[in-house]
Design a protein around this motif. Sequence first.
Motif, PDB file in Angstrom:
ATOM      1  N   GLY A 291      -2.647  29.973   0.731  1.00  0.00           N
ATOM      2  CA  GLY A 291      -3.768  28.955   0.207  1.00  0.00           C
ATOM      3  C   GLY A 291      -3.909  27.675   1.109  1.00  0.00           C
ATOM      4  O   GLY A 291      -2.933  27.140   1.708  1.00  0.00           O
ATOM      5  N   CYS A 292      -4.970  27.117   0.761  1.00  0.00           N
ATOM      6  CA  CYS A 292      -5.298  25.633   1.391  1.00  0.00           C
ATOM      7  C   CYS A 292      -4.462  24.754   0.351  1.00  0.00           C
ATOM      8  O   CYS A 292      -3.958  25.113  -0.714  1.00  0.00           O
ATOM      9  N   GLU A 293      -4.389  23.413   0.591  1.00  0.00           N
ATOM     10  CA  GLU A 293      -3.714  22.541   0.013  1.00  0.00           C
ATOM     11  C   GLU A 293      -4.378  22.507  -1.512  1.00  0.00           C
ATOM     12  O   GLU A 293      -3.479  22.547  -2.539  1.00  0.00           O
ATOM     13  N   LYS A 294      -5.538  22.481  -1.726  1.00  0.00           N
ATOM     14  CA  LYS A 294      -6.060  22.426  -2.964  1.00  0.00           C
ATOM     15  C   LYS A 294      -5.737  23.600  -3.825  1.00  0.00           C
ATOM     16  O   LYS A 294      -5.414  23.798  -5.099  1.00  0.00           O
ATOM     17  N   THR A 295      -5.696  24.748  -3.228  1.00  0.00           N
ATOM     18  CA  THR A 295      -5.281  25.946  -3.882  1.00  0.00           C
ATOM     19  C   THR A 295      -3.920  26.180  -4.327  1.00  0.00           C
ATOM     20  O   THR A 295      -3.426  26.418  -5.259  1.00  0.00           O
ATOM     21  N   ALA A 305      -1.386  27.990   3.452  1.00  0.00           N
ATOM     22  CA  ALA A 305      -2.132  28.210   4.736  1.00  0.00           C
ATOM     23  C   ALA A 305      -2.165  27.431   6.051  1.00  0.00           C
ATOM     24  O   ALA A 305      -2.099  26.252   5.867  1.00  0.00           O
ATOM     25  N   LYS A 306      -2.029  27.932   7.051  1.00  0.00           N
ATOM     26  CA  LYS A 306      -2.195  27.266   8.458  1.00  0.00           C
ATOM     27  C   LYS A 306      -3.553  27.305   9.167  1.00  0.00           C
ATOM     28  O   LYS A 306      -4.229  28.447   8.612  1.00  0.00           O
ATOM     29  N   GLU A 307      -3.918  26.595  10.082  1.00  0.00           N
ATOM     30  CA  GLU A 307      -5.009  26.798  10.712  1.00  0.00           C
ATOM     31  C   GLU A 307      -5.501  28.221  11.117  1.00  0.00           C
ATOM     32  O   GLU A 307      -6.365  28.731  10.784  1.00  0.00           O
ATOM     33  N   GLU A 308      -4.218  28.697  11.714  1.00  0.00           N
ATOM     34  CA  GLU A 308      -4.236  30.059  12.089  1.00  0.00           C
ATOM     35  C   GLU A 308      -4.730  31.204  11.327  1.00  0.00           C
ATOM     36  O   GLU A 308      -5.245  32.133  11.677  1.00  0.00           O
ATOM     37  N   ASP A 309      -4.590  30.914   9.609  1.00  0.00           N
ATOM     38  CA  ASP A 309      -4.787  31.743   8.883  1.00  0.00           C
ATOM     39  C   ASP A 309      -6.439  32.013   8.853  1.00  0.00           C
ATOM     40  O   ASP A 309      -6.723  33.264   8.406  1.00  0.00           O
ATOM     41  N   TRP A 310      -6.931  30.868   9.051  1.00  0.00           N
ATOM     42  CA  TRP A 310      -8.450  31.096   8.910  1.00  0.00           C
ATOM     43  C   TRP A 310      -9.167  31.946   9.627  1.00  0.00           C
ATOM     44  O   TRP A 310     -10.297  32.555   9.500  1.00  0.00           O
ATOM     45  N   ILE A 321      -6.805  31.759   0.921  1.00  0.00           N
ATOM     46  CA  ILE A 321      -7.709  31.435  -0.239  1.00  0.00           C
ATOM     47  C   ILE A 321      -8.117  29.941   0.093  1.00  0.00           C
ATOM     48  O   ILE A 321      -7.219  29.174   0.367  1.00  0.00           O
ATOM     49  N   ARG A 322      -9.480  29.473   0.153  1.00  0.00           N
ATOM     50  CA  ARG A 322      -9.366  28.038   0.510  1.00  0.00           C
ATOM     51  C   ARG A 322     -10.743  27.470  -0.685  1.00  0.00           C
ATOM     52  O   ARG A 322     -11.681  28.189  -1.116  1.00  0.00           O
ATOM     53  N   VAL A 323     -10.330  26.579  -1.357  1.00  0.00           N
ATOM     54  CA  VAL A 323     -11.405  25.739  -2.159  1.00  0.00           C
ATOM     55  C   VAL A 323     -12.281  25.015  -1.194  1.00  0.00           C
ATOM     56  O   VAL A 323     -11.820  24.224  -0.588  1.00  0.00           O
TER      57      VAL A 323
END
Lengths: 417, 417
Positions: A291-295, A305-310, A321-323
């Motif tokens: 997940g992203c920071e917010k997640t 999640a790292k940048e490459e996960d996206w 998951i990204r909020v």
Amino acid sequence: MDIKNYVLSIGEIAKKASRNMINIDTITKNEALIKMAESLIENKEYILNENKKDMENGEAKGFTKALLDRLLLTEDRLNAMAGGLKQVAALDDPIGEVVSMIKRPNNLRIGKMRVPLGVVGIIYEARPNVTVDAAGLCIKSGNVAILRGGKEAINSNMALVKVISKAATEAGLPEGCINLIEITDREAANEMMKLNGYIDVLIPRGGAGLIQAVVKNASVPVIETGVGNCHIYVDESADRERAIDIIINAKTQRPAVCNALETLLVHEKVANEFLPKLQDKLEELNVEIRGCEKTNNILKNIVLAKEEDWSTEYLDLILAIRVVNNMDEALEHIHVYGTKHSESILTNDYNNSQRFLQEVDAAAVYVNASTRFTDGEEFGFGAEIGISTQKLHARGPMGLKELTTFKYTIYGEGQIR
Amino acid sequence: MDIKNYVLSIGEIAKKASRNMINIDTITKNEALIKMAESLIENKEYILNENKKDMENGEAKGFTKALLDRLLLTEDRLNAMAGGLKQVAALDDPIGEVVSMIKRPNNLRIGKMRVPLGVVGIIYEARPNVTVDAAGLCIKSGNVAILRGGKEAINSNMALVKVISKAATEAGLPEGCINLIEITDREAANEMMKLNGYIDVLIPRGGAGLIQAVVKNASVPVIETGVGNCHIYVDESADRERAIDIIINAKTQRPAVCNALETLLVHEKVANEFLPKLQDKLEELNVEIRGCEKTNNILKNIVLAKEEDWSTEYLDLILAIRVVNNMDEALEHIHVYGTKHSESILTNDYNNSQRFLQEVDAAAVYVNASTRFTDGEEFGFGAEIGISTQKLHARGPMGLKELTTFKYTIYGEGQIR
């Protein structure tokens, strides 16, 4: 014979056969497909024995379990391949259909007739079933196939092509309507990519590495297939229960395929309430969350999640998951990281549904459904030879019609300009 | 900035603009096209002055008269270009049309919507009018153009793009919707051919050398255009008078274009009577005949054709003639030497007409008409960006629809697999 001349000689055989295929009627094509299906069953011992050689080679070379499973042929799998051929026989023949005929002011009648592409090249990896599936679709659409499978499966592929080619020609199809490149050196594949004048379209099927190599090196026309970094965006107005069902389906029903969900985008106004419920379900099914920071602020025990996960197509039980603050951010994320395969919005808001359908640039854009439907059978095409992620010629699932082109047939009575 | 980065920067501008083009409505596009037309007229002095620089450079370099004529802009030619833009404005907008919508057994409604390709690259030679024609067609079809004209015309092209871009953005189109590669080194064209991820399709327009260079070197999808070694076959049953009219028209009405006749095939049973009559007409019009041995036995004062004549696209007042024993030989000749552009049979025999339409593999196959009709306007498309001689995506004249692709827009209500 050197490799270049060998590949060229296959091209010549194929081109000659493709000229003869033009005059083969639907009944003959269907009979050939059924004979091919029957001969797979009749020759099962021979085929399974040849497959055993590939399996033994693979084991000796220490192939992974997954790769060995892809290589393996069994009686059940042969039955499935035969069933596939019979299914293709039952589909409508696309060839010869005049999709439109206009009359011009000078009385010239211009028809647009569906005709075969000609010679279709397919470069693929370990699965021997592609050999039979691709040959069947090519034959039904009046095309000649040049197949080039992976070297791991060469014994299986040679056996399969021997059996189905014999059945096809016995049923009245031209000699050389199904061709296999038997030299598995990379050089042979490279020569195939440059067979201009012989191959009308080349379709790579396999991993991203194979596809990129073909796109980069081919001078014959290519249809790029397959890579799917698919997203679902949960809008503020989404039906929450339905959303969980759709996300679970898109991620877990068959995670290794290109139309599976890879990244979930969630509107921040629903994230706090929705994400914990989703996490419960995902954990039950052993799905790892990145997940992203917010997640990460909302959910416990997840990976950041790292940048490459996206931009990763996991093809596995992992979900990024990204909020997002709003729909603009969701659209921007899909624009930047998407592969133009399948994208879905879950919403009850009319305007957002329309905007998503309009602005997302992908082969298949969904409202309130799982991305898993991007598939030839699910689209009603009966079968598919791959999923195009390019824009030229075919986009999305490619069925029989996508293996055809047109010619203009023009009826005159002496017209001059 | 080095050339690679320069071309990439144009790609980035174009890609960004193409995302904005999606939301531009038809009215705005049409207004922009009309503004572009008007601004060509308003800025004629500036444009003609810039063109003068190209003409002076060309004269200094000793360009041929034909090449200088292709380079030349005049007030009349600017008016014609402006008229072309207005004509494109008047055509139906292909974008947004849902060509089909099916309902699947699970109630999923799958629509097939026509959308722009995205970014269209065009590499062309000396004619500056291509700059304006191509930009107009791209805009109407919702695409962004990256243009790369010949270095001979660079001052004209820069002036034209400056004028029409300004008009387009003033009318509400996104910045960067018309782009010109201003570096005319070959390296810039080569970089353009490898701009994967930025250019969705690349269309070369020009001579065979240019087209082959693009086909060979490009890794972005290409549509091959133009080379036309076109045949007319005079069948035994052909109406002789009509045949002469059609042949004269196809050869002489505009010999320098790709749909002009290059080789005539004549059934031996009509050759003795027909060829001398045809020769009279051809001589009146200063057409040189290059005939096979049999033709040479019938006609006086002709040149004996060499093997290379059968594969030459003369684009000039020269006609190759071959007497054939029967239709099989005619079909074989077309198969061997044709470029799959336009082929015509002149016959009154039903079976032969049907066989020709069925067996000849070309973009346009005619019965009893001149090959000169293979053209966007003549086909009712209103305008064309070129004539495709490949089978993928578009075949024959490419109008606005051929500059589009599809996306599937799918309406669900919670469907999962």
